[in-house]
Design a protein around this motif. Structure first.
Motif, PDB file in Angstrom:
ATOM      1  N   TRP A 212      42.336 135.735 -35.091  1.00 24.47           N
ATOM      2  CA  TRP A 212      41.517 136.613 -34.240  1.00 24.47           C
ATOM      3  C   TRP A 212      41.959 136.527 -32.778  1.00 24.47           C
ATOM      4  O   TRP A 212      41.962 137.509 -32.049  1.00 24.47           O
ATOM      5  N   LEU A 213      42.331 135.312 -32.348  1.00 26.23           N
ATOM      6  CA  LEU A 213      42.601 135.081 -30.923  1.00 26.23           C
ATOM      7  C   LEU A 213      43.962 135.625 -30.479  1.00 26.23           C
ATOM      8  O   LEU A 213      44.084 136.168 -29.374  1.00 26.23           O
ATOM      9  N   LEU A 214      44.986 135.477 -31.329  1.00 23.31           N
ATOM     10  CA  LEU A 214      46.338 135.809 -30.859  1.00 23.31           C
ATOM     11  C   LEU A 214      46.517 137.280 -30.474  1.00 23.31           C
ATOM     12  O   LEU A 214      47.214 137.574 -29.498  1.00 23.31           O
TER      13      LEU A 214
ATOM     14  N   ALA B 174      44.315 139.014 -29.024  1.00 25.12           N
ATOM     15  CA  ALA B 174      43.732 139.059 -27.674  1.00 25.12           C
ATOM     16  C   ALA B 174      44.730 138.474 -26.678  1.00 25.12           C
ATOM     17  O   ALA B 174      44.958 139.035 -25.596  1.00 25.12           O
ATOM     18  N   TYR B 175      45.351 137.347 -27.047  1.00 20.65           N
ATOM     19  CA  TYR B 175      46.389 136.757 -26.180  1.00 20.65           C
ATOM     20  C   TYR B 175      47.519 137.761 -25.945  1.00 20.65           C
ATOM     21  O   TYR B 175      48.062 137.856 -24.846  1.00 20.65           O
ATOM     22  N   LEU B 176      47.901 138.464 -27.012  1.00 17.71           N
ATOM     23  CA  LEU B 176      48.970 139.468 -26.880  1.00 17.71           C
ATOM     24  C   LEU B 176      48.622 140.448 -25.754  1.00 17.71           C
ATOM     25  O   LEU B 176      49.455 140.777 -24.911  1.00 17.71           O
TER      26      LEU B 176
ATOM     27  N   MET C  33      35.028 133.551 -19.991  1.00 22.27           N
ATOM     28  CA  MET C  33      34.147 132.935 -20.982  1.00 22.27           C
ATOM     29  C   MET C  33      34.929 131.988 -21.887  1.00 22.27           C
ATOM     30  O   MET C  33      34.409 130.985 -22.347  1.00 22.27           O
ATOM     31  N   PHE C  34      36.188 132.313 -22.097  1.00 22.49           N
ATOM     32  CA  PHE C  34      36.976 131.462 -22.987  1.00 22.49           C
ATOM     33  C   PHE C  34      37.258 130.094 -22.362  1.00 22.49           C
ATOM     34  O   PHE C  34      37.486 129.119 -23.082  1.00 22.49           O
ATOM     35  N   CYS C  35      37.250 130.028 -21.049  1.00 19.14           N
ATOM     36  CA  CYS C  35      37.422 128.717 -20.418  1.00 19.14           C
ATOM     37  C   CYS C  35      36.305 127.786 -20.897  1.00 19.14           C
ATOM     38  O   CYS C  35      36.543 126.639 -21.277  1.00 19.14           O
TER      39      CYS C  35
ATOM     40  N   ASN D  58      33.835 119.680 -29.802  1.00 21.35           N
ATOM     41  CA  ASN D  58      33.713 119.723 -31.273  1.00 21.35           C
ATOM     42  C   ASN D  58      34.782 118.870 -31.933  1.00 21.35           C
ATOM     43  O   ASN D  58      34.541 118.234 -32.954  1.00 21.35           O
ATOM     44  N   ALA D  59      35.981 118.948 -31.351  1.00 21.82           N
ATOM     45  CA  ALA D  59      37.126 118.322 -31.997  1.00 21.82           C
ATOM     46  C   ALA D  59      37.136 116.804 -31.804  1.00 21.82           C
ATOM     47  O   ALA D  59      37.897 116.101 -32.454  1.00 21.82           O
ATOM     48  N   SER D  60      36.299 116.316 -30.900  1.00 20.11           N
ATOM     49  CA  SER D  60      36.341 114.892 -30.571  1.00 20.11           C
ATOM     50  C   SER D  60      35.617 114.077 -31.634  1.00 20.11           C
ATOM     51  O   SER D  60      34.538 113.555 -31.413  1.00 20.11           O
TER      52      SER D  60
ATOM     53  N   MET E 186      32.199 112.735 -31.470  1.00 20.41           N
ATOM     54  CA  MET E 186      31.284 113.670 -30.807  1.00 20.41           C
ATOM     55  C   MET E 186      30.852 114.760 -31.789  1.00 20.41           C
ATOM     56  O   MET E 186      29.752 115.299 -31.709  1.00 20.41           O
ATOM     57  N   ASN E 187      31.725 115.051 -32.728  1.00 19.12           N
ATOM     58  CA  ASN E 187      31.416 116.079 -33.723  1.00 19.12           C
ATOM     59  C   ASN E 187      30.167 115.716 -34.519  1.00 19.12           C
ATOM     60  O   ASN E 187      29.425 116.591 -34.981  1.00 19.12           O
ATOM     61  N   LEU E 188      29.922 114.402 -34.671  1.00 15.06           N
ATOM     62  CA  LEU E 188      28.748 113.974 -35.444  1.00 15.06           C
ATOM     63  C   LEU E 188      27.464 114.434 -34.757  1.00 15.06           C
ATOM     64  O   LEU E 188      26.434 114.617 -35.397  1.00 15.06           O
TER      65      LEU E 188
ATOM     66  N   THR F 103      31.101 132.137 -27.762  1.00 14.56           N
ATOM     67  CA  THR F 103      31.944 132.254 -26.557  1.00 14.56           C
ATOM     68  C   THR F 103      33.400 132.527 -26.936  1.00 14.56           C
ATOM     69  O   THR F 103      34.133 133.105 -26.149  1.00 14.56           O
ATOM     70  N   THR F 104      33.805 132.106 -28.135  1.00 19.39           N
ATOM     71  CA  THR F 104      35.201 132.284 -28.534  1.00 19.39           C
ATOM     72  C   THR F 104      35.375 133.624 -29.263  1.00 19.39           C
ATOM     73  O   THR F 104      35.708 134.624 -28.648  1.00 19.39           O
ATOM     74  N   VAL F 105      35.048 133.622 -30.565  1.00 15.32           N
ATOM     75  CA  VAL F 105      35.263 134.890 -31.279  1.00 15.32           C
ATOM     76  C   VAL F 105      34.296 135.966 -30.779  1.00 15.32           C
ATOM     77  O   VAL F 105      34.633 137.149 -30.724  1.00 15.32           O
TER      78      VAL F 105
ATOM     79  N   ALA G 240      35.594 135.864 -26.099  1.00 14.70           N
ATOM     80  CA  ALA G 240      37.030 135.900 -25.778  1.00 14.70           C
ATOM     81  C   ALA G 240      37.709 136.972 -26.624  1.00 14.70           C
ATOM     82  O   ALA G 240      38.484 137.785 -26.123  1.00 14.70           O
ATOM     83  N   VAL G 241      37.396 136.992 -27.907  1.00 11.42           N
ATOM     84  CA  VAL G 241      38.044 137.946 -28.808  1.00 11.42           C
ATOM     85  C   VAL G 241      37.355 139.315 -28.750  1.00 11.42           C
ATOM     86  O   VAL G 241      37.992 140.341 -28.487  1.00 11.42           O
ATOM     87  N   THR G 242      36.048 139.321 -28.972  1.00 15.15           N
ATOM     88  CA  THR G 242      35.364 140.607 -29.116  1.00 15.15           C
ATOM     89  C   THR G 242      35.384 141.420 -27.820  1.00 15.15           C
ATOM     90  O   THR G 242      35.655 142.628 -27.844  1.00 15.15           O
TER      91      THR G 242
ATOM     92  N   PRO H 157      19.046 122.718 -35.920  1.00 16.85           N
ATOM     93  CA  PRO H 157      20.072 123.042 -36.918  1.00 16.85           C
ATOM     94  C   PRO H 157      20.485 124.505 -36.830  1.00 16.85           C
ATOM     95  O   PRO H 157      19.710 125.354 -36.381  1.00 16.85           O
ATOM     96  N   ARG H 158      21.717 124.793 -37.255  1.00 15.26           N
ATOM     97  CA  ARG H 158      22.182 126.170 -37.324  1.00 15.26           C
ATOM     98  C   ARG H 158      21.821 126.759 -38.687  1.00 15.26           C
ATOM     99  O   ARG H 158      21.380 126.051 -39.575  1.00 15.26           O
ATOM    100  N   ARG H 159      22.027 128.068 -38.837  1.00 17.41           N
ATOM    101  CA  ARG H 159      21.814 128.748 -40.116  1.00 17.41           C
ATOM    102  C   ARG H 159      20.447 128.412 -40.701  1.00 17.41           C
ATOM    103  O   ARG H 159      20.330 128.132 -41.896  1.00 17.41           O
TER     104      ARG H 159
END
Ligand code: HAS
Ligand code: CU
Length: 548
Positions: A231-233, A235-237, A347-349, A358-360, A363-365, A379-381, A384-386, A438-440
């Motif tokens: 999805w992102l690339l 947008a990068y293009l 927003m992508f910053c 998230n990736a840490s 911290m993800n726990l 903020t991402t898809v 940044a993307v949409t 919680p989500r969802r």
């Protein structure tokens, strides 16, 4: 430039237009369901009924599928071939293959949409087993994926044709980026394809009695992480090859842009386990290994940040901008296509930093399965993307229809409204996630509603409403553009020239195949041992559940 203008001629334009039409229809469904979910989080009763949305969860499933699977995929499969044709300066190979691809994807979409809309696939866009959807949902989505492979094939055929006419020349950057994006995705989608063909489809058809949730989850995330770069690339293009020119500047470095895309090709896939940090049955060593690789895939985004900011700075200064930051204000903010994409970048910053959290690993726990993640991906898809795709649509749809954009002011207001709405919406969700929401979850009905949540929940509704209004303005503007706006030839923006051109790069940066080989090796190393063990020990004994 005249080459560019004629390359994406009538056939390619109609093909792109057909894809964009489907994409925008999906977005309409996506923003409507999202609006109702936002209001639900603000305390309004969810308007479930027997006629449309049966439940909150029915809505969330539609929202996810329509927005992140359909809106994105159809946009990309329309946009990238259009860009490639212009960049090559020649029509793409086989328009017939292009149409076959479109109809395969459209057929798949209809097959998946029938059970989805009919509440027989209320399994979220991640379709985790043991929740079991109707078989048509899995087969339909598989056909959409097959369609994307056909796009890759058509681009590869076109590249071969172009190469025959231009031996020794560097592939034009936009076409190179389109190819790398599709190559990355095609490789990455093997996990999903395997899960569909060997596990989910036979299981939903009743050919086997059980499945293995952990194996299907692992195969899903093998594809489900790189899909975010699919999805992102595109947008990068646009940020690399179009926005600098639209803003009146040059691309800072072509070789650096190629290098960044090749790093995505190599690094996007072998790290989906960062979505499964809390899953039992996968060795921590491999989770940690993939966590490190996740930090590695940060690097091409940092290269992008540097390269795009430097390019924009050249534009800002060319327009009389000065100072360390003040040039940013001199960019053509009155052009809605540019403004939307600049806001998407800003927003992508924030979205990128959230991804780092998230990736840490540990911290993800804290954030996993909370609304923090929902904040992250909006903020991402979701921006940044949409918002970038929206910005692209503001020149692309007028260009395709041969009519001027119906209202520039409405488009500008829409872009800012999206940004403001998302700022409120995602900030509230990030914070609520940190407070344990919680989500969802149909949260207003939860018995465990926490006092610390109540002050923030209305803001989810406020942000969601602004986003809904913004989305409606966007779709209305495009609809009026396509139907009643003044007829005129609207040129597509030309590609940005590069201050450091392609020829400055080592030859290896101009090639794709060696990097595909490296990507395959990375994938085998990162996933081989885990997948082998899961397959060998799999019992395939978990029956399907329908909990809705
Ligand atoms: Fe993510 C979950 C980690 C990027 C989407 N992510 C999700 C989910 C989605 C998603 C949909 O490690 C939820 C899936 C689900 O339903 O469960 N994500 C990352 C990391 C990155 C990242 C490390 N994500 C994205 C992108 C997405 C996306 C891009 C969509 C398009 N994400 C995670 C993790 C999870 C996750 C965990 C699992 C969470 C869990 O527990 O469930 C990185 O790629 C981010 C790198 C980005 C940057 C930013 C660079 C900034 C740029 C802007 C340039 C600005 C300019 C203007 C030019 C480093 C390029 C500025 C101008 C000035 C003057 C300053
Ligand atoms: Cu991920």
């Amino acid at each position: 430039m005249s080459d560019q203008a004629t390359a994406a001629g009538g056939a390619e334009r109609r093909l792109t237009g057909a894809h964009l039409l489907v994409a925008n229809l999906a977005l309409l469904g996506g923003i409507l369901t999202g609006f109702l979910q936002g209001l639900e989080h603000a305390g309004f009763e969810f308007p479930a009924s027997d006629y449309f949305l049966r439940s909150y969860y029915h809505s969330v499933s539609m929202h996810g599928v329509l927005n992140v699977l359909v809106w994105t995929t159809f946009f990309i499969c329309g946009f990238l071939p259009f860009i490639a044709a212009r960049a090559y300066g020649m029509p793409l190979a086989s328009p017939r293959l292009g149409w076959v691809t479109f109809w395969v994807m459209a057929l798949g979409l209809v097959a998946a949409a029938v059970p989805l809309v009919g509440n027989a696939a209320t399994v979220m866009f991640t379709f985790y087993a043991p929740l079991q959807a109707h078989w048509a949902f899995y087969i339909g989505l598989t056909l959409v994926v097959v369609g994307t492979w056909l796009v890759t094939w058509r681009l590869a055929l076109s590249q071969r044709r172009w190469r025959a006419q231009h031996p020794g020349a560097r592939t034009p950057l936009p076409a190179f980026m389109a190819l790398v994006t599709m190559a990355m995705w095609t490789l990455a989608s093997v996990g999903l394809a395997a899960s569909m063909l060997f596990l989910l489809i036979p299981w939903s058809l009743g050919l086997v009695s059980g499945t293995d949730p952990l194996l299907t989850r692992t195969l899903f995330w093998l594809t489900g992480h790189p899909i975010v770069y699919f999805w992102l690339l595109p947008a990068y293009l646009s940020w690399y090859t179009l926005v600098p020119r639209q803003a009146g500047g040059r691309l800072f470095s072509d070789p650096m842009a190629r290098g960044s895309f090749l790093l995505f090709l190599v690094l996007s896939s072998p790290l989906g386990l960062h979505h499964q940090v809390t899953d039992p049955g996968i060795h921590e060593g491999w989770k940690l290994f993939q966590a490190f690789l996740t930090f590695a895939v940060f690097f091409p985004s940092l290269l992008t940040f540097f390269n795009v900011v430097a390019s924009l700075e050249s534009a800002g200064r060319a327009r009389g901008g000065t100072g360390v930051f003040a040039w940013f204000a001199r960019l053509p903010w009155s052009d809605p296509s540019v403004a939307a994409q600049l806001l998407a970048m800003l927003m992508f910053c924030a979205g990128g930093i959230g991804g780092l959290i998230n990736a840490s690993y540990n911290m993800n726990l804290i954030v996993h399965n909370t609304t923090y993640v929902v904040g992250h991906f909006h903020t991402t898809v979701g921006t940044a993307v949409t918002l970038t795709y929206m910005g692209i649509s503001y020149w692309l749809i007028p260009h395709l229809c041969g009519r001027v954009l119906w209202s520039r002011r409405m488009a500008l207001a829409q872009s800012w409204l999206w940004f403001a709405g998302m700022l409120i919406f995602s900030t509230a969700l990030h914070e609520l996630g940190l407070r344990g929401m919680p989500r969802r979850t149909m949260i207003s009905q939860a018995a465990y509603l926490q006092p610390g949540w109540s002050g923030l929940m209305p803001w989810v509704g406020v942000g969601g409403t602004l986003l809904f209004i913004s989305g409606c303005l966007y779709l209305l503007n495009l609809f009026l553009t396509a139907t009643v706006s003044r007829r005129a030839e609207v040129p597509a923006p030309a590609f940005a020239e590069a201050a450091a051109p392609a020829e400055d790069a080592p030859a290896l940066l101009g090639r794709i195949r060696p990097w595909v080989v490296v990507a395959v090796v990375m994938l085998v190393v990162a996933y081989g041992p885990t997948l082998t063990r899961l397959v060998v020990t799999s019992q395939l004994n978990v029956p399907g559940l329908r909990v809705w």
